[in-house]
Design a protein around this motif. Structure first.
Motif, PDB file in Angstrom:
ATOM      1  N   SER A   1      20.843  17.651  13.591  1.00 51.04           N
ATOM      2  CA  SER A   1      21.742  18.137  14.993  1.00 51.04           C
ATOM      3  C   SER A   1      22.187  19.455  14.387  1.00 51.04           C
ATOM      4  CB  SER A   1      22.814  16.912  15.185  1.00 51.04           C
ATOM      5  OG  SER A   1      23.686  16.806  14.013  1.00 51.04           O
TER       6      SER A   1
ATOM      7  N   LYS B   1      20.039  14.070  15.368  1.00 56.06           N
ATOM      8  CA  LYS B   1      20.443  14.285  17.102  1.00 56.06           C
ATOM      9  C   LYS B   1      21.024  13.020  17.473  1.00 56.06           C
ATOM     10  CE  LYS B   1      16.820  17.601  17.068  1.00 56.06           C
ATOM     11  NZ  LYS B   1      15.528  18.105  17.815  1.00 56.06           N
TER      12      LYS B   1
ATOM     13  N   ASP C   1      20.589  21.673  18.736  1.00 52.12           N
ATOM     14  CA  ASP C   1      20.151  21.408  17.545  1.00 52.12           C
ATOM     15  C   ASP C   1      20.023  22.145  16.397  1.00 52.12           C
ATOM     16  OD1 ASP C   1      18.010  22.876  18.045  1.00 52.12           O
ATOM     17  OD2 ASP C   1      16.656  21.234  18.946  1.00 52.12           O
TER      18      ASP C   1
END
Length: 326
Positions: free
Chosen positions: A181, A188, A267
């Motif tokens: 992330s 994520k 991300d």
């Protein structure tokens, strides 16, 4: 939060200048300089300030016998969570630039997540406490209400610890960088779960404060009907209450919502500067918390004045206080 971000701080200057050092004796090799990211330094300094400020709040509550009501326990728990968050930021700085261990990185990341999760949940618990002090004013100080507060406190810390343990239990991207992330080594899915949880808590806080406003206005209207007139004191008190709620909600939304929304759409491929720009306000919220929840409270402010100058104005002692004046 430093090692939660892509580590770009270590640069080999020999490689950059094209020098061949593979055949040089070990005693002739120059040490590889470490370039410290200024943002990481800022986060470390912020963590230090955060730790010191909240340590003062904890000390005031711990060493003042009159500060034992449930609301002060919740404020102390919030200060402890923010203190841990500050220590977590300092530890992350140490882990990023001194200790090179994946497991230690996961542990420090878990500490940061646990601390900030507990901070947000404690704010929610304080909101519930304020609502209960108005909605059930007659039973607010009963044994059942006190027990409910402590059960809520334990439950909050258990949830925060579970959320913080997820990276250690496998919700990390150390083995697959493509799943990272915006905050490495959180993957994520973990970041999305934390962001959705944060937005849900904010929605609940907003709903509770709307109910608090309704109760406060209803009480003001009842007083106005009884006296046939809304006195200046009650009008100013209502205005002050609305202003306080606006400050609390506005500060929380400004600090946390951008990071939560950004975590859902971005991300590790996005520029790191955006992560710092959204994470820094959220981190600074733990510096603002003592000013909103602790130092605005007359009892805590009284203890602080005693500790600082061993004196206080007589008018301050005689100021009326209510259970919801937090």
């Amino acid at each position: 939060m430093s090692n939660l971000l892509p580590n770009t701080s270590l640069l080999n200057w020999d490689a950059l200048e094209g020098r061949n050092t593979s055949s040089a004796p070990s005693w002739e090799l120059e040490p590889v300089p470490v370039m410290v990211n200024p943002w990481d330094v800022l986060l470390c300094v912020t963590g230090t300030l955060m730790s010191c400020e909240n340590a003062v709040v904890i000390a005031l509550i711990a060493y003042t016998p009159t500060l034992r009501a449930p609301m002060f326990v919740l404020i102390g728990s919030l200060a402890f969570a923010d203190l841990l968050a500050g220590l977590g930021l300092i530890l992350n700085f140490v882990v990023t630039y001194i200790i090179d261990s994946g497991f230690v990185t996961l542990l420090s990341t878990g500490l940061v997540i646990t601390a900030f999760s507990a901070s947000v949940l404690n704010i929610f618990a304080i909101t519930v406490d304020r609502y209960m002090s108005l909605y059930n004013a007659l039973t607010y100080h009963t044994e059942g209400a006190v027990t409910f507060t402590y059960i809520t406190l334990i439950l909050m810390w258990v949830i925060s610890t579970v959320l913080g343990s997820l990276p250690v239990l496998g919700w990390n991207c150390l083995e697959d960088e493509s799943t990272c992330s915006i905050c490495r080594p959180v993957n994520k899915n973990n970041a999305a779960a934390l962001a959705v949880s944060l937005l849900l808590v904010f929605a609940l806080i907003l709903q509770l404060y709307l109910q608090i406003c309704k109760i406060a206005f209803r009480h003001a209207q009842q007083i106005a009907v009884q006296r046939q007139l809304m006195t200046t004191s009650h009008s100013s008190s209502t205005t002050k209450g609305v202003s306080t709620l606006t400050t609390i909600l506005g500060t929380f939304a400004f600090c946390w919502v951008p990071l939560a929304m950004y975590s859902l759409v971005a991300d590790s491929r996005t520029p790191v500067i955006y992560t710092y720009a959204t994470a820094l306000p959220a981190i600074c919220h733990s510096i603002i918390n003592p000013m909103i929840y602790a130092f605005r409270n007359p009892e805590i402010l009284r203890s602080l004045r005693i500790a600082c100058c061993w004196c206080m104005p007589y008018s301050f002692i005689m100021r009326p206080r209510t259970p919801s004046d937090v």
